[in-house]
Design a protein around this motif. Sequence first.
Motif, short mmCIF file in Angstrom:
data_model
loop_
_atom_site.label_atom_id
_atom_site.label_comp_id
_atom_site.label_asym_id
_atom_site.label_seq_id
_atom_site.Cartn_x
_atom_site.Cartn_y
_atom_site.Cartn_z
N GLY A 180 0.94 -1.12 -0.08
CA GLY A 180 -0.10 0.05 0.08
C GLY A 180 0.96 1.17 0.02
O GLY A 180 0.51 2.35 -0.58
N VAL A 181 1.84 1.24 0.87
CA VAL A 181 2.76 2.43 1.00
C VAL A 181 3.47 2.71 -0.46
O VAL A 181 3.69 3.79 -0.90
N SER A 182 3.81 1.54 -1.00
CA SER A 182 4.63 1.60 -2.36
C SER A 182 3.62 2.15 -3.68
O SER A 182 4.13 3.11 -3.84
N HIS A 183 2.33 1.66 -3.33
CA HIS A 183 1.46 2.10 -4.49
C HIS A 183 1.26 3.96 -4.11
O HIS A 183 0.99 4.55 -5.16
N VAL A 184 1.25 4.29 -2.76
CA VAL A 184 0.80 5.64 -2.72
C VAL A 184 2.01 6.45 -3.15
O VAL A 184 2.00 7.60 -3.71
N VAL A 185 3.35 5.98 -2.74
CA VAL A 185 4.60 6.90 -3.19
C VAL A 185 4.58 6.68 -4.72
O VAL A 185 4.99 7.67 -5.28
N LEU A 186 4.28 5.70 -5.25
CA LEU A 186 4.19 5.77 -6.98
C LEU A 186 3.32 6.54 -7.45
O LEU A 186 3.50 7.26 -8.44
N GLY A 187 2.05 6.63 -6.97
CA GLY A 187 1.12 7.61 -7.15
C GLY A 187 1.40 9.13 -7.16
O GLY A 187 1.20 9.68 -8.12
N ILE A 188 2.05 9.38 -6.07
CA ILE A 188 2.50 10.96 -5.61
C ILE A 188 3.47 10.94 -6.69
O ILE A 188 3.48 12.15 -7.38
N TRP A 189 4.41 10.15 -6.92
CA TRP A 189 5.61 10.27 -7.94
C TRP A 189 5.05 10.63 -9.53
O TRP A 189 5.62 11.44 -10.06
N SER A 190 3.98 9.68 -9.83
CA SER A 190 3.47 9.72 -11.15
C SER A 190 2.81 11.31 -11.18
O SER A 190 2.96 11.82 -12.34
N ILE A 191 2.08 11.73 -10.40
CA ILE A 191 1.56 12.93 -10.37
C ILE A 191 2.61 13.97 -10.53
O ILE A 191 2.47 14.99 -11.40
N ILE A 192 3.53 14.01 -9.80
CA ILE A 192 4.78 15.03 -9.77
C ILE A 192 5.33 15.01 -11.14
O ILE A 192 5.80 15.97 -11.66
N VAL A 193 5.42 13.97 -11.74
CA VAL A 193 5.97 13.66 -13.18
C VAL A 193 4.98 14.21 -14.22
O VAL A 193 5.47 15.03 -15.21
N ILE A 194 3.67 13.89 -14.12
CA ILE A 194 2.95 13.92 -15.40
C ILE A 194 2.31 15.22 -15.49
O ILE A 194 2.24 15.70 -16.39
N LEU A 195 1.94 15.87 -14.16
CA LEU A 195 1.46 17.14 -14.21
C LEU A 195 2.21 18.29 -14.72
O LEU A 195 1.77 19.07 -15.69
N PRO A 196 3.72 18.44 -14.75
CA PRO A 196 4.29 19.33 -15.06
C PRO A 196 4.45 19.27 -16.83
O PRO A 196 4.56 20.11 -17.57
N MET A 197 4.31 17.67 -17.27
CA MET A 197 4.32 17.47 -18.76
C MET A 197 3.20 18.04 -19.38
O MET A 197 3.04 18.53 -20.34
N LEU A 198 1.95 17.67 -18.69
CA LEU A 198 0.80 18.15 -19.12
C LEU A 198 0.60 19.50 -19.10
O LEU A 198 0.25 20.25 -20.30
N THR A 234 2.95 22.01 -19.74
CA THR A 234 3.82 22.19 -20.79
C THR A 234 3.24 22.03 -22.00
O THR A 234 3.37 22.81 -22.94
N LEU A 235 2.48 20.81 -22.30
CA LEU A 235 1.75 20.50 -23.29
C LEU A 235 0.75 21.80 -23.51
O LEU A 235 0.40 22.14 -24.75
N PHE A 236 0.04 21.88 -22.62
CA PHE A 236 -1.19 23.04 -22.65
C PHE A 236 -0.42 24.31 -23.10
O PHE A 236 -1.22 25.04 -23.86
N THR A 237 0.59 24.71 -22.23
CA THR A 237 1.00 26.08 -22.54
C THR A 237 1.48 26.16 -23.85
O THR A 237 1.58 27.35 -24.45
N SER A 238 2.13 25.04 -24.55
CA SER A 238 2.77 25.14 -25.83
C SER A 238 1.65 25.76 -26.72
O SER A 238 2.01 26.20 -27.96
N PHE A 239 0.33 25.71 -26.54
CA PHE A 239 -0.69 26.42 -27.31
C PHE A 239 -0.91 27.64 -27.03
O PHE A 239 -1.98 28.23 -27.78
N SER A 250 -2.83 34.04 -17.50
CA SER A 250 -3.48 32.89 -16.97
C SER A 250 -2.54 31.85 -17.13
O SER A 250 -2.84 30.70 -17.99
N PRO A 251 -1.77 31.30 -16.17
CA PRO A 251 -0.66 30.27 -16.44
C PRO A 251 -1.17 28.79 -16.47
O PRO A 251 -0.71 27.93 -17.11
N PHE A 252 -2.37 29.00 -15.34
CA PHE A 252 -2.67 27.46 -15.42
C PHE A 252 -4.48 27.36 -16.12
O PHE A 252 -4.68 26.06 -15.78
#
Length: 277
Positions: A10-28, A30-35, A44-46
């Motif tokens: 359970g702890v591993s899944h929580v940590v991996l989920g948080i890490w995925s959010i940290i990685v995926i959100l900046p990439m998304l 960046t993608l939206f900002t590129s338009f 309105s940066p967000f």
Amino acid sequence: MTTGDKVVGGVSHVVLGIWSIIVILPMLWTLFTSFKTTREIFASPFSLPEEWNLDNYVNAWSKYNFGQMFLNTIIVVSVSLVLVMLLGAMCAYVLARFNLPGSRAIYYLMLAGLTFPVFLAIVPLFFILQSMGLLNTLPGLILTYVAFALPFTVFFLFSFFKSLPYEIQEAAYIDGASEWRTFFQVMLPMAKPGLAAVAILNFLGLWNQFLLPVALNTDQAQYVLSQGMAAFASAAGYEVDFGALFAAVIITIAPVLVVYVFFQRQLQGSVTQGTSK
């Protein structure tokens, strides 16, 4: 499963989920900002773009010369990858399968190359390429990339070739196969999982290489994407076209993401096998 196993899982899944959010959100983001336009980014940066269009990508590709830099990067990385995989496989095969005088010393020197900081070799590499007439050229950068990636390639493939059955090699000799034919038609296909894993890792490393091209390739006509991004970001301070800048970021990272998504299963299945010996 015991209670401890469930807690760890359970702890591993929580940590991996948080890490995925940290990685995926900046990439998304960046993608939206590129338009967006530069005005929208600061206003309105967000928020989502007011208008979805490809103007930023067109400007980054043509106006800011990222098309040429993309082509330079493709040439340098693809040629370097082919050469380093061919030379690395041949070197690892000889070191793993033949008891030649000095083979262990050569192998340990290759391992030492993995521990040598690249920035310490920048000055010698600069003068070597200058004396060869290859400074600020794509062939010079290709030669440097091959030398940079060769120790890792040999180290990784050594275990794969070492683990292959010697009986198959002997059977090829009995059938009259030469050393070259045995290597290319028998042993090399058997090491395909290792070759695929090393090729992916080398592609990622060479595509994202920054220090070597910055130090050894100062001709703007020969720029690769990594140094082009740095030059673009620092060219004009607050006058940078941030919409085109974010589009250039997407252009730079998209090939890496595509390669990893398509070959991640091959990579995951090969790393453990290659390092088990």
